[in-house]
Write a protein that holds these residues in place. Structure first.
Motif, PDB file in Angstrom:
ATOM      1  N   ALA A   1       0.949  -1.133   0.180  1.00 39.94           N
ATOM      2  CA  ALA A   1       0.074  -0.013  -0.010  1.00 39.94           C
ATOM      3  C   ALA A   1       0.806   1.380   0.098  1.00 39.94           C
ATOM      4  CB  ALA A   1      -0.998  -0.148   1.158  1.00 39.94           C
ATOM      5  N   ARG A   2       2.208   1.077   0.634  1.00 44.82           N
ATOM      6  CA  ARG A   2       3.096   2.131   0.640  1.00 44.82           C
ATOM      7  C   ARG A   2       3.401   2.482  -0.560  1.00 44.82           C
ATOM      8  NH1 ARG A   2       4.901   4.591   5.115  1.00 44.82           N
ATOM      9  NH2 ARG A   2       7.043   4.914   4.088  1.00 44.82           N
TER      10      ARG A   2
ATOM     11  N   LYS B   1       2.289   1.365  -3.701  1.00 50.12           N
ATOM     12  CA  LYS B   1       1.085   1.548  -4.730  1.00 50.12           C
ATOM     13  C   LYS B   1       0.489   2.753  -4.527  1.00 50.12           C
ATOM     14  CE  LYS B   1       1.445  -2.501  -6.857  1.00 50.12           C
ATOM     15  NZ  LYS B   1       1.767  -2.730  -8.230  1.00 50.12           N
ATOM     16  N   ARG B   2      -0.099   3.170  -3.237  1.00 47.52           N
ATOM     17  CA  ARG B   2      -0.913   4.312  -3.023  1.00 47.52           C
ATOM     18  C   ARG B   2      -0.451   5.216  -1.991  1.00 47.52           C
ATOM     19  NH1 ARG B   2      -3.988   2.945  -7.651  1.00 47.52           N
ATOM     20  NH2 ARG B   2      -4.916   1.188  -7.173  1.00 47.52           N
TER      21      ARG B   2
ATOM     22  N   PHE C   1       0.428   4.986   1.186  1.00 47.49           N
ATOM     23  CA  PHE C   1      -0.053   4.432   2.664  1.00 47.49           C
ATOM     24  C   PHE C   1       0.581   5.210   3.757  1.00 47.49           C
ATOM     25  CE2 PHE C   1      -1.297   1.498   5.982  1.00 47.49           C
ATOM     26  CZ  PHE C   1      -2.845   1.701   5.984  1.00 47.49           C
TER      27      PHE C   1
ATOM     28  N   LEU D   1      -7.952   1.405   8.822  1.00 46.33           N
ATOM     29  CA  LEU D   1      -8.725   0.958   7.829  1.00 46.33           C
ATOM     30  C   LEU D   1      -9.936   0.713   8.604  1.00 46.33           C
ATOM     31  CD1 LEU D   1      -6.266  -1.960   6.457  1.00 46.33           C
ATOM     32  CD2 LEU D   1      -6.719   0.309   5.594  1.00 46.33           C
TER      33      LEU D   1
ATOM     34  N   GLU E   1     -11.376  -1.480   0.022  1.00 48.21           N
ATOM     35  CA  GLU E   1     -10.637  -0.400   0.256  1.00 48.21           C
ATOM     36  C   GLU E   1      -9.105  -0.871   0.389  1.00 48.21           C
ATOM     37  OE1 GLU E   1      -9.196   3.596   1.422  1.00 48.21           O
ATOM     38  OE2 GLU E   1     -10.773   2.785  -0.032  1.00 48.21           O
ATOM     39  N   PRO E   2      -8.655  -1.750   1.313  1.00 48.95           N
ATOM     40  CA  PRO E   2      -7.471  -2.229   1.289  1.00 48.95           C
ATOM     41  C   PRO E   2      -7.000  -2.795  -0.220  1.00 48.95           C
ATOM     42  CG  PRO E   2      -8.710  -2.919   3.346  1.00 48.95           C
ATOM     43  CD  PRO E   2      -9.604  -2.549   2.162  1.00 48.95           C
TER      44      PRO E   2
ATOM     45  N   TYR F   1      -8.000  -1.914  -2.984  1.00 51.30           N
ATOM     46  CA  TYR F   1      -7.424  -0.705  -3.814  1.00 51.30           C
ATOM     47  C   TYR F   1      -6.205  -0.324  -3.350  1.00 51.30           C
ATOM     48  CZ  TYR F   1      -6.892   4.231  -4.585  1.00 51.30           C
ATOM     49  OH  TYR F   1      -6.622   5.507  -5.049  1.00 51.30           O
ATOM     50  N   LEU F   2      -5.971  -0.066  -1.970  1.00 56.34           N
ATOM     51  CA  LEU F   2      -4.672   0.377  -1.331  1.00 56.34           C
ATOM     52  C   LEU F   2      -3.614  -0.328  -1.875  1.00 56.34           C
ATOM     53  CD1 LEU F   2      -5.729   1.627   2.052  1.00 56.34           C
ATOM     54  CD2 LEU F   2      -5.209   3.173   0.159  1.00 56.34           C
ATOM     55  N   SER F   3      -3.613  -1.627  -2.119  1.00 56.24           N
ATOM     56  CA  SER F   3      -2.599  -2.568  -2.228  1.00 56.24           C
ATOM     57  C   SER F   3      -2.571  -2.826  -3.883  1.00 56.24           C
ATOM     58  CB  SER F   3      -2.637  -3.674  -1.588  1.00 56.24           C
ATOM     59  OG  SER F   3      -3.971  -4.340  -1.900  1.00 56.24           O
TER      60      SER F   3
ATOM     61  N   ARG G   1     -10.639   2.271  -7.469  1.00 61.48           N
ATOM     62  CA  ARG G   1     -11.815   2.737  -6.976  1.00 61.48           C
ATOM     63  C   ARG G   1     -12.730   3.509  -7.728  1.00 61.48           C
ATOM     64  NH1 ARG G   1     -10.462   7.119  -2.306  1.00 61.48           N
ATOM     65  NH2 ARG G   1      -9.732   4.810  -1.145  1.00 61.48           N
TER      66      ARG G   1
END
Length: 497
Positions: free
Chosen positions: A184-185, A187-188, A190, A205, A357-358, A360-362, A367
């Motif tokens: 997630a950090r 890709k998005r 986080f 989350l 949501e997670p 998407y974050l990963s 979204r």
């Protein structure tokens, strides 16, 4: 499921009509009748036992004590206590759920002991008042629905935001959470670090509320999600032809968290697809491609897993035929939507928002509602027939493979494993991309595969066992510098591809 037992307590003569009507109302209501059973004295057969003892036995056996209180105190025993008060006291001692409804504007003045009893009730309970039988039914309905909600028997919130009372923090895999944070950090962006406490990540989350772990947390990070949600699995099967018929060449049931389910299912499909490689005239790296792009398959499978109905007993299914791939999940489109809307960019309305949501974050899903439209766009770009989405009892996506005469010889060096007796397709794909000495991850990346265990079990081990590749450190398989290279048998196979 065992029905929840309600004991109705009152002065029988004063509330004879109300007791009967409540009994019939609860059992005949489509919702309440599904979950509740009702005990009333009028239905007891003749037995050699005192009524007061029968009542107290029934109170002890019930789940809910429901009292109707009016002006009359009722029959008093040797100690001057009425059956209704005795029953209330026992329900209190046994920690039963107690629901008390008091009739207002009673036609006669209330008995002094009844006033004392009402005062006692009011000191320990929030009680409801009623004037008419309609008032009573409305109040009872509301109270019983609230009971079902409080116990988690019915839900008004999405499944993924609900709680399973059997889950503890120890049922979650902290390593899975750290891997999610890393992705997630990357890709998005986080905001939390990989060193963040497990609870802090879950709270961020919205997966942990009031020390309760949501269903989404179990599906995302559980050590064994199927222990709690047995149907949260993916069944993958391949067929040699275009119909469902035996023999079945390959059948797998994948379990694990949603990320593992996606990776394993995608790689099952890719292992069954034809793989094309170019020539050095086209590229020094000799990259290859699948007959259906990986992103199309991944998007369809991610949608099936992320948006399915997890209250259903059905599993997600992936079926690979010679001419198509069918991906089926127990889910429904949002109310008012049609499959036509999925071809366009649309608002995202996830069935399981805390799960989505997670993912998407990963980097697993988008979204903005572009995922399904991308399936159509990419399929068209690669000359594939337009995918078909259908909504019946289940939601189904059909992805079409190139027909046989289009597949044959389309790209030089094509790897196909459809002819009986040929080398397994997984081995051919590995041989096709293996250049010189390569690490496991380098080969895996070339084939666009993510799940290490699936790749090792279905590609590396069979290739070694059949003598097509070898380790450069055969005596220490887990050597940190381990690489793989072609054997003479493997080189001969590669020349024939």
């Amino acid at each position: 499921m065992r029905k929840i037992k309600i004991f109705i307590s009152s002065v029988q003569q004063e509330f004879a009509q109300e007791r009967t009507e409540l009994y019939e109302y609860i059992l005949s209501d489509p919702l309440l009748g599904r979950f509740f059973d009702v005990f009333v004295f009028e239905l007891i057969p003749a037995i050699d036992k005192s009524p007061s003892a029968v009542y107290l036995d029934e109170v002890a056996a019930c789940d809910i004590y429901l009292a109707l209180v009016g002006s009359q105190y009722g029959y008093e025993d040797a100690e001057g206590v009425s059956p209704t008060e005795r029953e209330f006291d026992m329900a209190s001692e046994l920690f039963k759920t107690r629901l008390v409804f008091i009739r207002k504007n009673s036609p006669i003045s209330q008995h002094p002991k009844q006033l004392t009893f009402i005062k006692k009730v009011q000191e320990v309970l929030v009680r409801k008042s009623f004037n008419t039988i309609l008032d009573l039914k409305t109040n009872v309905y509301s109270a019983l629905v609230n009971y079902l909600l409080d116990k988690g028997i019915i839900r008004t919130s999405p499944f993924d935001a609900s709680f399973d009372n059997g889950v503890t923090i120890n049922d979650l895999d902290e390593d899975n959470v750290k891997e999610f944070v890393r992705l997630a950090r990357l890709k998005r962006g986080f905001p939390l670090s990989e060193a963040a406490h497990l609870e802090d990540v879950l709270i961020h989350l919205n997966l942990l509320r009031n020390d309760k772990i949501t269903n989404a947390a179990v599906l995302l990070f559980g050590k064994n999600p199927q222990r709690f949600f047995i149907s949260s699995e993916v069944r993958c099967v391949s067929f040699s032809g275009v119909d469902v018929e035996k023999p079945i060449p390959s059948y797998k049931v994948f379990k694990g968290n949603v990320f593992e389910l996606v990776n394993q299912s995608v790689e099952f499909v890719l292992s069954k697809l034809d793989y094309s490689i170019g020539t050095r005239a086209e590229s020094n790296s000799i990259d290859g491609e699948y007959e259906i792009p990986r992103e199309v398959i991944a998007e369809a499978i991610v949608n099936a897993i992320a948006h399915r109905d997890y209250t259903s007993n059905a599993s997600t299914q992936v079926m690979v035929f010679r001419d198509r791939i069918e991906i089926i999940n127990p889910g429904n489109l949002p109310l008012g939507w049609t499959v036509k809307k999925l071809k366009e960019i649309h608002t995202s309305v996830p069935a399981n928002p805390l799960l989505a949501e997670p993912m998407y974050l990963s980097g697993y899903i988008e979204r903005l509602g572009t995922g399904t439209s991308d399936i159509f766009r990419i399929a068209k770009k690669h000359g594939l027939r337009e995918p078909v989405f259908t909504q019946d009892d289940m939601f189904k996506v059909v992805l079409f493979r190139p027909i046989a005469d289009q597949i044959s010889g389309q790209v030089s060096g094509q790897v196909s494993g459809q002819v009986s007796g040929q080398v397994p397709l997984e081995i051919k794909k590995l041989i096709a991309v293996l250049e010189g000495e390569m690490k496991r991850k380098e080969i895996q990346d070339k084939l666009q595969l993510k799940h290490r265990d699936y790749f090792t079990e279905n590609y590396i081990y069979p290739s070694i066992n059949e003598g097509y590749i070898e380790m450069i450190y055969p005596k220490t398989p887990k050597h940190p510098g381990q690489k793989y290279r072609l054997t003479q048998k493997g080189k001969l196979l590669k020349e024939s591809l």
